[in-house]
Write a protein that holds these residues in place. Structure first.
Motif, mmCIF file in Angstrom:
data_model
loop_
_atom_site.group_PDB
_atom_site.id
_atom_site.type_symbol
_atom_site.label_atom_id
_atom_site.label_comp_id
_atom_site.label_asym_id
_atom_site.label_seq_id
_atom_site.Cartn_x
_atom_site.Cartn_y
_atom_site.Cartn_z
ATOM 1 N N TRP A 58 2.331 2.354 -6.687
ATOM 2 C CA TRP A 58 3.093 0.926 -6.964
ATOM 3 C C TRP A 58 2.399 0.444 -8.308
ATOM 4 O O TRP A 58 2.878 -0.755 -8.428
ATOM 5 N N GLY A 59 1.272 0.829 -8.668
ATOM 6 C CA GLY A 59 0.581 -0.067 -9.848
ATOM 7 C C GLY A 59 -0.705 0.784 -10.099
ATOM 8 O O GLY A 59 -1.461 1.514 -9.460
ATOM 9 N N LEU A 60 -1.379 0.345 -11.319
ATOM 10 C CA LEU A 60 -2.421 0.604 -11.754
ATOM 11 C C LEU A 60 -3.343 -0.492 -12.047
ATOM 12 O O LEU A 60 -2.794 -1.409 -12.453
ATOM 13 N N SER A 61 -4.828 -0.209 -11.607
ATOM 14 C CA SER A 61 -5.435 -1.595 -11.821
ATOM 15 C C SER A 61 -6.832 -0.863 -12.583
ATOM 16 O O SER A 61 -7.477 -0.099 -12.057
ATOM 17 N N ARG A 110 9.761 6.292 -2.865
ATOM 18 C CA ARG A 110 8.462 5.568 -2.571
ATOM 19 C C ARG A 110 8.821 5.091 -1.096
ATOM 20 O O ARG A 110 9.772 4.146 -0.973
ATOM 21 N N ASP A 111 7.554 4.718 -0.620
ATOM 22 C CA ASP A 111 7.583 3.992 0.519
ATOM 23 C C ASP A 111 6.712 2.445 0.266
ATOM 24 O O ASP A 111 5.875 2.640 -0.875
ATOM 25 N N GLY A 112 6.589 1.566 1.311
ATOM 26 C CA GLY A 112 5.660 0.439 0.998
ATOM 27 C C GLY A 112 6.278 -0.795 0.316
ATOM 28 O O GLY A 112 5.567 -1.627 0.072
ATOM 29 N N LYS A 113 7.651 -0.659 0.066
ATOM 30 C CA LYS A 113 7.889 -1.794 -0.773
ATOM 31 C C LYS A 113 7.665 -3.233 -0.178
ATOM 32 O O LYS A 113 7.611 -4.218 -0.956
ATOM 33 N N GLU A 114 7.872 -3.269 0.951
ATOM 34 C CA GLU A 114 7.797 -4.499 2.038
ATOM 35 C C GLU A 114 6.110 -5.081 1.632
ATOM 36 O O GLU A 114 6.052 -6.089 1.502
ATOM 37 N N HIS A 115 5.466 -3.964 1.632
ATOM 38 C CA HIS A 115 4.063 -4.460 1.296
ATOM 39 C C HIS A 115 3.651 -4.950 0.018
ATOM 40 O O HIS A 115 2.753 -5.813 -0.315
ATOM 41 N N PHE A 116 4.386 -4.408 -0.985
ATOM 42 C CA PHE A 116 4.162 -4.886 -2.462
ATOM 43 C C PHE A 116 5.209 -5.669 -2.974
ATOM 44 O O PHE A 116 4.848 -6.264 -4.286
ATOM 45 N N VAL A 175 -3.053 2.130 -7.394
ATOM 46 C CA VAL A 175 -2.764 1.288 -5.892
ATOM 47 C C VAL A 175 -1.534 1.767 -5.466
ATOM 48 O O VAL A 175 -0.488 1.654 -6.068
ATOM 49 N N GLY A 176 -1.798 2.481 -4.478
ATOM 50 C CA GLY A 176 -0.374 2.968 -3.707
ATOM 51 C C GLY A 176 -0.394 2.767 -2.147
ATOM 52 O O GLY A 176 -1.177 2.149 -1.599
ATOM 53 N N TYR A 177 0.760 3.293 -1.623
ATOM 54 C CA TYR A 177 0.834 3.104 -0.097
ATOM 55 C C TYR A 177 0.877 4.474 0.384
ATOM 56 O O TYR A 177 1.510 5.551 0.000
#
Length: 332
Positions: free
Chosen positions: A184-187, A223-229, A196-198
């Motif tokens: 979901w992203g890079l930090s 991808r999963d975890g959309k609700e978290h991000f 950063v992922g689910y």
């Protein structure tokens, strides 16, 4: 007048000469331009070169001519990058642990082509890459590219993850098992690059050092975890995580000496409220992922800072202090 030789290369070589040999402090005359073209076996009359100098603007290369004595001196103005900007990029590349020494030098070499040979020397004097602690994973560029591709295509990724053992050998974690993660992203945190992922199996957000990821490939699964991000501010998330280590997110109240106001603002931003308690101290509430790394950060600031709430975090700090005391006890 007949055309000179190698005319199809003339504009390209002229651009090369002007960009390499001129800048705001270094100029070139028409005879020097003609000599420069001749070194590339390009011949032309002066009139056509004057026209070509004007035509360079179409390519985004602006050339100015200034009269000096009985001659005009020409130089390139308004480059895409100013020298201070490139020095900043060079410094960022040098200090990035996740870019290998070989890749660092290659990138800096490419940046040098954006300025004259004189300014390139100034960039070279900025380069002190050798001996720095750098990652040894040469594939990091392709890993980052694959992660971005997966994000844009809404796909999961598969990869293996490694660590170093005491023999200084790369050792695959979990016996070489493949990690199946929704990116979901890079930090960029603490000089390292993190994915950063689910993790669907663990049902939680996780972080992975990009330079320790191997053999990455895109999955066919979405991808999963959309609700978290969905409501996650990545910059804010990184600010709450110390060293990108996870932990329960809590609002922690700190009692801080005034002299550390800059440290608190540097870490948590100017939007935090510093509430005076006396002439020498203030309290501040910060949202953090409470981990051993956070407790270590507080501990490192010594007697000028103290966790005062909530009680469970105070207790965690006490347990950590006792653990350290026991670890360093002398045997009787």
């Amino acid at each position: 007048m007949p055309k000179g030789s190698n005319q199809k290369f003339k504009l390209y070589r002229l651009a090369q000469i002007m960009q390499e040999q001129t800048d705001d402090e270094h100029y070139i005359t028409m005879p020097e331009i003609m000599d420069g073209l001749a070194k590339y076996d390009v011949t032309a009359d002066r009139k056509s070169v004057y026209n070509d100098l004007r035509d360079l603007s179409v390519l985004g290369i602006d050339v100015e001519g200034e009269p000096v004595g009985n001659r005009y001196h020409y130089h390139v103005v308004n480059r895409a990058f100013e020298l201070p900007e490139l020095k900043l990029l060079v410094d960022a590349i040098q200090s990035s642990k996740f870019i290998t020494e070989k890749k660092s030098n290659a990138l800096i070499k490419k940046l040098e082509t954006l300025v004259s040979k004189y300014d390139a020397q100034k960039l070279q004097r900025q380069v002190f890459v050798s001996g720095r602690i750098k990652t040894m994973n040469e594939s990091i560029y392709y890993t980052v590219d694959a992660i971005h591709k997966a994000i844009s295509e809404n796909k999961k990724i598969k990869f293996q993850y490694y660590q170093w053992n005491v023999k200084k050998e790369m050792e695959l974690r979990h016996n070489g098992a493949w990690y199946h993660i929704s990116p979901w992203g890079l930090s960029w945190d603490d000089e390292n690059y993190y994915l950063v992922g689910y993790d669907s199996d663990a049902e939680q957000i996780k972080h992975y050092r990009v330079d320790k990821m191997l053999h990455i490939k895109l999955s066919n699964e979405s991808r999963d975890g959309k609700e978290h991000f969905k409501k996650l501010d990545m910059a804010d998330y990184a600010k709450k995580s110390f060293g990108m280590f996870g932990g329960k997110e809590q609002t922690v109240k700190l009692l801080v000496k005034n002299s550390l106001a800059g440290v608190i603002i540097d870490r948590f931003g100017k939007n935090v409220m510093l509430i005076p308690t006396d002439d020498e101290h203030f309290t501040v509430n910060v949202d953090v992922h409470v981990s051993r790394q956070f407790l270590g950060w507080v501990f490192s600031l010594g007697e000028d800072i103290k966790i005062v709430g909530p009680d469970e975090v105070v207790d965690e700090m006490k347990k950590e202090i006792n653990r350290i005391i026991n670890q360093y006890k002398y045997d009787s």
